[in-house]
Design an enzyme around this catalytic site. Structure first.
Site, mmCIF file in Angstrom:
data_model
loop_
_atom_site.group_PDB
_atom_site.id
_atom_site.type_symbol
_atom_site.label_atom_id
_atom_site.label_comp_id
_atom_site.label_asym_id
_atom_site.label_seq_id
_atom_site.Cartn_x
_atom_site.Cartn_y
_atom_site.Cartn_z
ATOM 1 C CB CYS A 174 -3.629 8.884 0.422
ATOM 2 S SG CYS A 174 -5.285 8.701 1.078
ATOM 3 C CE LYS B 59 -3.060 3.049 0.623
ATOM 4 N NZ LYS B 59 -4.394 3.294 0.161
HETATM 5 N N1 SAJ Z 1 -2.300 14.961 -8.521
HETATM 6 C C1 SAJ Z 1 -1.541 15.744 -9.382
HETATM 7 N N2 SAJ Z 1 -1.266 15.272 -10.629
HETATM 8 C C2 SAJ Z 1 -1.718 14.064 -11.058
HETATM 9 C C3 SAJ Z 1 -2.475 13.263 -10.191
HETATM 10 C C4 SAJ Z 1 -2.762 13.745 -8.917
HETATM 11 O O1 SAJ Z 1 -1.125 16.853 -9.029
HETATM 12 O O2 SAJ Z 1 -1.443 13.719 -12.212
HETATM 13 C C5 SAJ Z 1 -2.596 15.445 -7.173
HETATM 14 C C6 SAJ Z 1 -4.085 15.630 -6.912
HETATM 15 O O3 SAJ Z 1 -4.531 16.868 -7.374
HETATM 16 C C7 SAJ Z 1 -4.141 15.515 -5.403
HETATM 17 C C8 SAJ Z 1 -3.054 14.482 -5.100
HETATM 18 O O4 SAJ Z 1 -2.215 14.454 -6.241
HETATM 19 O O5 SAJ Z 1 -3.796 16.744 -4.780
HETATM 20 C C9 SAJ Z 1 -3.571 13.101 -4.817
HETATM 21 O O6 SAJ Z 1 -4.641 12.774 -5.698
HETATM 22 P P1 SAJ Z 1 -4.784 11.331 -6.376
HETATM 23 O O7 SAJ Z 1 -5.971 11.357 -7.224
HETATM 24 O O8 SAJ Z 1 -3.513 10.932 -6.994
HETATM 25 O O9 SAJ Z 1 -4.930 10.345 -5.142
HETATM 26 P P2 SAJ Z 1 -5.866 10.269 -3.837
HETATM 27 O O10 SAJ Z 1 -5.111 10.834 -2.691
HETATM 28 O O11 SAJ Z 1 -7.236 10.776 -4.083
HETATM 29 O O12 SAJ Z 1 -5.969 8.668 -3.698
HETATM 30 C C10 SAJ Z 1 -4.784 7.915 -3.648
HETATM 31 C C11 SAJ Z 1 -4.909 6.759 -4.659
HETATM 32 N N3 SAJ Z 1 -3.629 6.079 -4.794
HETATM 33 C C12 SAJ Z 1 -3.084 5.818 -6.010
HETATM 34 O O13 SAJ Z 1 -3.599 6.176 -7.044
HETATM 35 C C13 SAJ Z 1 -1.809 5.058 -6.024
HETATM 36 C C14 SAJ Z 1 -5.993 5.787 -4.179
HETATM 37 O O14 SAJ Z 1 -6.051 4.653 -5.018
HETATM 38 C C15 SAJ Z 1 -5.705 5.365 -2.734
HETATM 39 O O15 SAJ Z 1 -6.721 4.490 -2.243
HETATM 40 C C16 SAJ Z 1 -5.704 6.599 -1.871
HETATM 41 O O16 SAJ Z 1 -4.625 7.436 -2.328
HETATM 42 C C17 SAJ Z 1 -5.499 6.197 -0.436
HETATM 43 O O17 SAJ Z 1 -6.494 6.164 0.313
HETATM 44 O O18 SAJ Z 1 -4.384 5.843 -0.054
#
Ligand code: SAJ
Length: 433
Positions: A271, A217
């Protein structure tokens, strides 16, 4: 009522993960008792309502509460399976020491009602070794029970780690369809937990040991953090070189083996911005890349504050709209949100010139107390504000047509308006994320 031979389940922690999980388990016909420390949360759920925003969750919770399959309370009750979904933050010290107090408190309350044959599953994202610590905490409370270990004989209860990996905004869909890693303290524990997940998960469930599942994870989220850091670093390089980072990434991604993520104002949520520190804390000497990626993503927030401030100073009479406070698109979650930090800093610096547009917030968060920033809707922003700073890629912002922002000075940190670059408004107009 509950189906025959299905376990009674207790879900401890009814937040963004716990409540949808409880509702999905209940939908599969199991009787679920949800536990939360907040009386307000418990009362809301028992009325069939929800305290968080998540696609389709309201109807699901209403349905399972009405059918008597989901109830909530503040004290843990006896059950056959206990699912722990409580927060695991880190302390704000230099070492980012994990704070396991919520997990250990949950272990303590489960220990009070535990009986032979029960299964305990930890779902909270946790440092490697936490499930064993949970086992040890229960052992200290319940010397009468044989707890699982690789060296002892047949235990009275099973303990496993099974991380959630759902994406906010798609939680119900992903809870059911994502694959799951199920790590038992012993193989027998993993098999017991597997039997439980089979009742409601359609994805493939793979069993392993608890420590490997914990690490898996953390690795998933650290992988994403490192890749976002690469995109954010590129955006700062592009700013320095006067290039359009969105165009460069789009072109590079045409390569069949390149898939660069999107730059933004930094990384938020509870996360991706947190979990990599659990790996760094566990192996500080071996993690220069993961640590640096965290630093790059955090520094991006300050880069955006610097650029936005320069833009606002350059146009001293212009009204400014900051679009979005959430940590990502189309959700009402403001935890660890770079957008919130950027907007609040601008509000403190520039006072009443700053206006906030956040359709998912009924009021401005605490950081805005004592500032003169006002909350307005997107239509008012488009009518009254000359500067638009895009901090979140909410659909409602994305859908604003070029004609309505033609004369605006735009700083688009999310790259949602690629057509803006064509607008001859200011040299900062096409500034990269
Ligand atoms: N972000 C960017 N650029 C991107 C993708 C995301 O700047 O290309 C930013 C988002 O705006 C946000 C942050 O990253 O601020 C996180 O967003 P996210 O959509 O990547 O992830 P979370 O935090 O909503 O959910 C993540 C997910 N993990 C992965 O994709 C590996 C989800 O599957 C997990 O279940 C979750 O963390 C968790 O609970 O750990």
């Amino acid at each position: 009522m509950r189906g025959d031979n299905l376990p009674r389940v207790s879900v401890i922690g009814l937040g963004y993960i716990g409540l949808p999980t409880a509702a999905v388990i209940a939908r599969a016909g199991m009787e679920v008792y949800g536990v939360d420390v907040s009386r307000a949360v418990v009362e809301t759920i028992n009325r069939g309502e929800i305290h968080i925003e998540e696609v389709d969750l309201d109807g699901l919770v209403q349905g399972v509460v009405q059918r008597g399959l989901l109830r909530a309370g503040t004290e843990v009750q006896p059950a056959d399976v206990f699912v722990i979904a409580v927060p695991t933050p880190f302390h704000k010290d230099a070492d980012h020491t994990p704070d396991l107090s919520y997990v250990l408190a949950a272990a303590g309350s489960v220990a009070k009602v535990l009986k032979p044959g029960d299964t305990i599953i930890l779902e909270s994202t946790s440092p490697v070794g936490t499930t064993e610590q949970l086992r040890d905490a229960i052992a200290a409370e319940r010397p009468d029970l044989a707890l699982p270990s690789l060296t002892a004989g047949t235990p009275d209860v099973a303990i496993a780690y099974c991380p959630e990996r759902v994406l906010p905004g798609r939680i119900l869909e992903e809870l059911t369809h994502n694959d799951r890693s199920i790590g038992g303290i012993t193989p027998r524990c993993a098999r017991k937990a597997l039997g439980f997940y089979k009742h409601f998960v359609r994805g493939t469930c793979v069993t392993t040991d608890a420590r490997s599942a914990e690490m898996t994870k953390l690795v998933e989220n650290a992988y994403r953090d490192v890749n976002i850091a690469f995109a954010n670093e590129l955006s700062m390089v592009a700013d320095a070189m006067g290039l359009d980072v969105w165009e460069v990434i789009q072109l590079a991604n045409r390569h069949p083996r390149v898939n660069i993520l999107s730059p933004g104002p930094g990384v938020g949520g509870h996360c991706i911005a947190v979990d990599p520190w659990f790996i760094v804390h566990g192996a500080p000497q071996q993690t220069p890349l993961i640590r640096t990626a965290r630093g790059v993503n955090d520094s991006k927030i300050h880069h955006v504050i610097g650029h936005a401030s320069a833009l606002v100073e350059k146009h001293p009479t212009a009204k400014v709209a900051c679009l979005g406070l959430a940590f990502k698109a189309n959700i009402d979650d403001f935890r660890e949100s770079p957008a919130r930090l950027v907007a609040a800093t601008l509000a403190r610096r520039f006072g009443e010139r700053i206006h906030i547009v956040e359709p998912y917030a009924s009021e401005l968060p605490r950081e805005f107390d004592g500032t003169d920033a006002a909350q307005i809707d997107i239509d008012t922003a488009l009518e009254e504000c000359a500067i638009l700073i895009v901090l979140v890629d909410h659909e409602i912002f994305r859908s604003v047509p070029l004609a309505e922002r033609m004369d605006k000075i735009v700083y688009d940190t999310r790259g949602i308006w690629s057509d803006s670059a064509a607008t001859p408004a200011t040299p900062l107009l096409s500034m990269a994320g």
